[in-house]
Write a protein that holds these residues in place. Structure first.
Motif, short mmCIF file in Angstrom:
data_model
loop_
_atom_site.label_atom_id
_atom_site.label_comp_id
_atom_site.label_asym_id
_atom_site.label_seq_id
_atom_site.Cartn_x
_atom_site.Cartn_y
_atom_site.Cartn_z
N GLU A 10 0.82 -1.21 0.00
CA GLU A 10 0.00 0.00 0.00
C GLU A 10 0.86 1.26 0.00
O GLU A 10 0.40 2.33 -0.36
N ALA A 11 2.13 1.13 0.41
CA ALA A 11 3.00 2.30 0.50
C ALA A 11 3.90 2.47 -0.72
O ALA A 11 4.55 3.48 -0.86
N ILE A 12 3.95 1.47 -1.60
CA ILE A 12 4.83 1.54 -2.75
C ILE A 12 4.35 2.61 -3.72
O ILE A 12 5.11 3.42 -4.20
N VAL A 13 3.09 2.58 -4.04
CA VAL A 13 2.46 3.52 -4.96
C VAL A 13 1.12 3.92 -4.38
O VAL A 13 0.68 3.39 -3.38
N ARG A 14 0.46 4.82 -5.06
CA ARG A 14 -0.82 5.30 -4.56
C ARG A 14 -1.83 4.14 -4.49
O ARG A 14 -2.12 3.50 -5.49
N PRO A 15 -2.35 3.86 -3.30
CA PRO A 15 -3.36 2.80 -3.17
C PRO A 15 -4.55 3.09 -4.07
O PRO A 15 -4.98 4.23 -4.24
N GLY A 16 -5.06 2.03 -4.68
CA GLY A 16 -6.22 2.17 -5.55
C GLY A 16 -5.87 2.40 -7.00
O GLY A 16 -6.73 2.34 -7.85
N SER A 17 -4.60 2.65 -7.30
CA SER A 17 -4.20 2.89 -8.69
C SER A 17 -3.94 1.57 -9.39
O SER A 17 -3.70 0.54 -8.76
N VAL A 19 -1.28 0.87 -11.14
CA VAL A 19 0.12 0.53 -10.86
C VAL A 19 0.23 -0.11 -9.47
O VAL A 19 0.96 -1.08 -9.28
N GLY A 20 -0.52 0.42 -8.52
CA GLY A 20 -0.54 -0.16 -7.18
C GLY A 20 -1.06 -1.59 -7.19
O GLY A 20 -0.55 -2.46 -6.49
N LEU A 21 -2.09 -1.83 -8.00
CA LEU A 21 -2.65 -3.17 -8.11
C LEU A 21 -1.63 -4.14 -8.70
O LEU A 21 -1.48 -5.27 -8.23
N MET A 22 -0.89 -3.71 -9.71
CA MET A 22 0.13 -4.58 -10.30
C MET A 22 1.26 -4.87 -9.31
O MET A 22 1.79 -5.98 -9.26
N ALA A 99 0.36 -12.76 -9.31
CA ALA A 99 -0.68 -13.63 -8.76
C ALA A 99 -1.87 -12.77 -8.36
O ALA A 99 -1.72 -11.79 -7.64
N GLU A 100 -3.05 -13.18 -8.83
CA GLU A 100 -4.28 -12.41 -8.59
C GLU A 100 -5.30 -13.28 -7.89
O GLU A 100 -5.55 -14.42 -8.29
N ALA A 101 -5.91 -12.74 -6.85
CA ALA A 101 -7.06 -13.41 -6.23
C ALA A 101 -8.25 -13.23 -7.16
O ALA A 101 -8.70 -12.12 -7.39
N MET A 102 -8.72 -14.32 -7.73
CA MET A 102 -9.81 -14.27 -8.70
C MET A 102 -11.18 -14.24 -8.01
O MET A 102 -12.11 -13.64 -8.52
N ALA A 103 -11.28 -14.90 -6.88
CA ALA A 103 -12.55 -14.96 -6.16
C ALA A 103 -12.28 -15.20 -4.69
O ALA A 103 -11.27 -15.80 -4.32
N ARG A 130 -9.87 -7.98 -2.99
CA ARG A 130 -9.50 -9.40 -2.93
C ARG A 130 -8.00 -9.58 -2.81
O ARG A 130 -7.53 -10.45 -2.08
N ASN A 131 -7.22 -8.77 -3.49
CA ASN A 131 -5.78 -8.97 -3.52
C ASN A 131 -5.08 -8.42 -2.29
O ASN A 131 -4.04 -8.93 -1.89
N ILE A 132 -5.62 -7.40 -1.66
CA ILE A 132 -5.09 -6.96 -0.36
C ILE A 132 -5.30 -8.07 0.66
O ILE A 132 -4.41 -8.40 1.44
N ILE A 133 -6.48 -8.68 0.65
CA ILE A 133 -6.76 -9.76 1.59
C ILE A 133 -5.82 -10.93 1.34
O ILE A 133 -5.23 -11.48 2.28
N LEU A 134 -5.64 -11.32 0.07
CA LEU A 134 -4.72 -12.41 -0.26
C LEU A 134 -3.31 -12.08 0.22
O LEU A 134 -2.64 -12.90 0.86
#
Length: 151
Positions: A10-17, A19-22, A99-103, A130-134
């Protein structure tokens, strides 16, 4: 291999972006490799048991040239029977090391997972949540000493 146990995605890049998701997907991939070091060779169902924690269950669902899809969950015994929670389907993209949490199961019963889902409900929708939780769960599993190895 770069160990990211001290990286807070969450601190690497702007959360919610995007780029942050990647960055989160990359962190998830590294954490999964730490949990399942022989992921390229495994197939079928596995579990990890450590003292003081629930049994972790893993099932390889599908494998293709550049992806691996698996199920990751706890099996919890309750008065009503068996509770599978959190029930996550995860896809690894081996060619780009993501790796992505699909469900994830609809109802989270763990307070920490409920809090994470609430905090991230407005950030790039379900994928971010989903991916923050994973990511947090994989960190916890590593801290507990879970490890999936060939039988």
């Amino acid at each position: 291999m770069l160990l990211d146990s001290r990286i807070n995605p969450e601190a690497i890049v702007r959360p919610g972006s995007f780029v942050g998701l990647m960055a989160l997907y990359e962190s998830n991939y590294l954490r999964l490799l730490r949990l399942i070091p022989e992921i390229d060779r495994l197939d079928g169902c596995y579990h990890s048991r450590v003292a003081g924690d629930c049994d972790l269950h893993l099932e390889f669902i599908e494998r293709s040239r550049h992806t691996v899809t698996l199920s990751l969950t706890y099996h919890l015994k309750t008065d009503e029977g068996l509770l599978i929670d959190p029930d996550m389907t995860v896809r690894l993209y081996t060619d780009c090391r993501l790796a992505e949490a699909m469900a994830i199961g609809d109802q989270q019963r763990h307070v920490a997972l409920q809090r994470l889902a609430r905090e991230h409900r407005n950030e790039l929708g379900l994928r971010w949540r989903r991916n923050i939780i994973l990511n947090k769960w994989l960190e916890y599993l590593s801290d507990q000493g879970h490890l999936i190895l060939e039988r």
